[in-house]
Design an enzyme around this catalytic site. Structure first.
Site, mmCIF file in Angstrom:
data_model
loop_
_atom_site.group_PDB
_atom_site.id
_atom_site.type_symbol
_atom_site.label_atom_id
_atom_site.label_comp_id
_atom_site.label_asym_id
_atom_site.label_seq_id
_atom_site.Cartn_x
_atom_site.Cartn_y
_atom_site.Cartn_z
ATOM 1 N N ASP A 43 0.832 -1.201 0.000
ATOM 2 C CA ASP A 43 0.000 0.000 0.000
ATOM 3 C C ASP A 43 0.867 1.252 0.000
ATOM 4 O O ASP A 43 0.363 2.368 -0.077
ATOM 5 C CB ASP A 43 -0.991 0.004 1.169
ATOM 6 C CG ASP A 43 -0.337 -0.121 2.533
ATOM 7 O OD1 ASP A 43 0.909 -0.193 2.600
ATOM 8 O OD2 ASP A 43 -1.073 -0.157 3.544
ATOM 9 N N SER A 44 2.194 1.063 0.025
ATOM 10 C CA SER A 44 3.118 2.174 -0.213
ATOM 11 C C SER A 44 2.913 2.761 -1.601
ATOM 12 O O SER A 44 3.404 3.861 -1.894
ATOM 13 C CB SER A 44 4.571 1.698 -0.049
ATOM 14 O OG SER A 44 4.802 0.507 -0.781
ATOM 15 N N GLU A 114 -1.293 -5.705 8.822
ATOM 16 C CA GLU A 114 -0.506 -4.989 9.825
ATOM 17 C C GLU A 114 -1.105 -5.153 11.215
ATOM 18 O O GLU A 114 -2.322 -5.059 11.386
ATOM 19 C CB GLU A 114 -0.436 -3.494 9.484
ATOM 20 C CG GLU A 114 0.386 -3.175 8.250
ATOM 21 C CD GLU A 114 0.601 -1.680 8.075
ATOM 22 O OE1 GLU A 114 0.237 -0.908 8.994
ATOM 23 O OE2 GLU A 114 1.130 -1.276 7.022
ATOM 24 N N GLU A 181 9.438 -4.057 10.671
ATOM 25 C CA GLU A 181 9.875 -2.773 10.118
ATOM 26 C C GLU A 181 10.354 -1.830 11.216
ATOM 27 O O GLU A 181 9.695 -1.673 12.240
ATOM 28 C CB GLU A 181 8.735 -2.110 9.336
ATOM 29 C CG GLU A 181 9.125 -0.783 8.706
ATOM 30 C CD GLU A 181 8.109 -0.243 7.726
ATOM 31 O OE1 GLU A 181 8.331 0.861 7.196
ATOM 32 O OE2 GLU A 181 7.083 -0.919 7.485
#
Length: 279
Positions: A43-44, A114, A181
């Site tokens: 989704d970046s 996420e 991350e």
């Protein structure tokens, strides 16, 4: 094409896993040619493709569109698609529906979710239903506002302990892999050592089971902020600017297109067309 089982075998054999984001057919094809193990339709895309300031505006429809393009470009590469902001935060039925569409309509081989906590039961339900789920912990970009911005996670004793417990929970829930991350390298290495599933790092040091980067960051495309943990393996932006500037120059001075870039027709035919004799 890799499977969740072959990816776990790579971890067992201590063979690092190379993963890269891809958003369209050309980038996916380039990654496939480079023999990338995994592709992430991230989704970046919201920031690097659509020009948003975060991933939050990205929709399920956006992700389906990008996934279709990526699978056309690299049909033989295992492809994971991000479930975008709030797509899995509603009712169980709504979340499952969003995942179903991403896989059935988009063609994703797996989805990435996420967070832990409330998402753990969903991961369990999806994996029991036959969906391959990759988890994502540490800095979770969709939650950057709650986390206080894009900051390193797990630096304190409390937050590190929570991250370890969350990692154990998502593995127990059935996640086939985990992305960590912006986590201290020592902590990421420890988590990778206690989990049986592959741990893919981004800004998490070299001792995870693999690495993932954003395509545009890795190739030096774009002028936006690049995190300190990113290494540009190419610097394409200057070449892009040079090429585009040269194109504008040659269009303006009429040196492009020249004869080698122009189709021709016999003058006699053109004359007939102009006079109307051949119509």
């Amino acid at each position: 094409m890799h499977t969740t089982l072959t990816l776990r075998k790579l971890k067992q054999e201590r063979i690092p896993i190379a993963m890269m984001t891809a958003y369209d057919a050309p980038s996916a094809a380039a990654c496939a040619q480079a023999e990338m193990d995994l592709l992430l339709v991230g989704d970046s895309a919201g920031m690097v493709i659509h020009g948003y300031t975060s991933t939050v505006p990205v929709t399920v429809e956006d992700m389906i569109l990008h996934t279709r393009a990526v699978k056309r470009g690299a049909p033989g590469v295992f492809t994971v698609t991000d479930m975008p902001f709030l797509s899995c935060s509603g009712s169980r039925n709504e979340a499952v529906s969003a995942v179903r569409r991403t896989i059935q309509d988009g063609g994703a081989d797996a989805v990435k979710i996420e967070g832990a906590g409330e998402f753990v039961p969903l991961i369990t339900a999806l994996t029991e239903g036959g969906v391959a789920v990759m988890s994502h912990l540490g800095l979770t970009p969709q939650s950057f506002a709650v986390l206080g911005g894009y900051k390193v996670q797990g630096k304190s004793e409390k937050s590190a302990g929570r991250l370890i417990e969350d990692a154990k929970q998502v593995e127990e829930a059935g996640a086939f892999a985990l992305v960590l991350e912006c986590v201290p390298g020592e902590l990421a290495a420890y988590i990778a050592s206690i989990l049986s599933i592959p741990v893919i790092g981004i800004g998490a040091g070299s001792r995870t089971d693999g690495q993932v980067l954003v395509y545009h960051d890795a190739l030096g495309i774009g002028n936006g902020h690049v995190p300190s943990f990113v290494k540009a393996f190419a610097h394409l932006e200057p070449s892009i600017h040079t090429g585009l500037s040269e194109y504008v120059k040659e269009v303006k001075d009429r040196s492009f297109p020249d004869a080698s870039h122009t189709f021709t027709m016999p003058a006699s035919i053109l004359e007939k067309v102009i006079t109307g004799a051949g119509i």
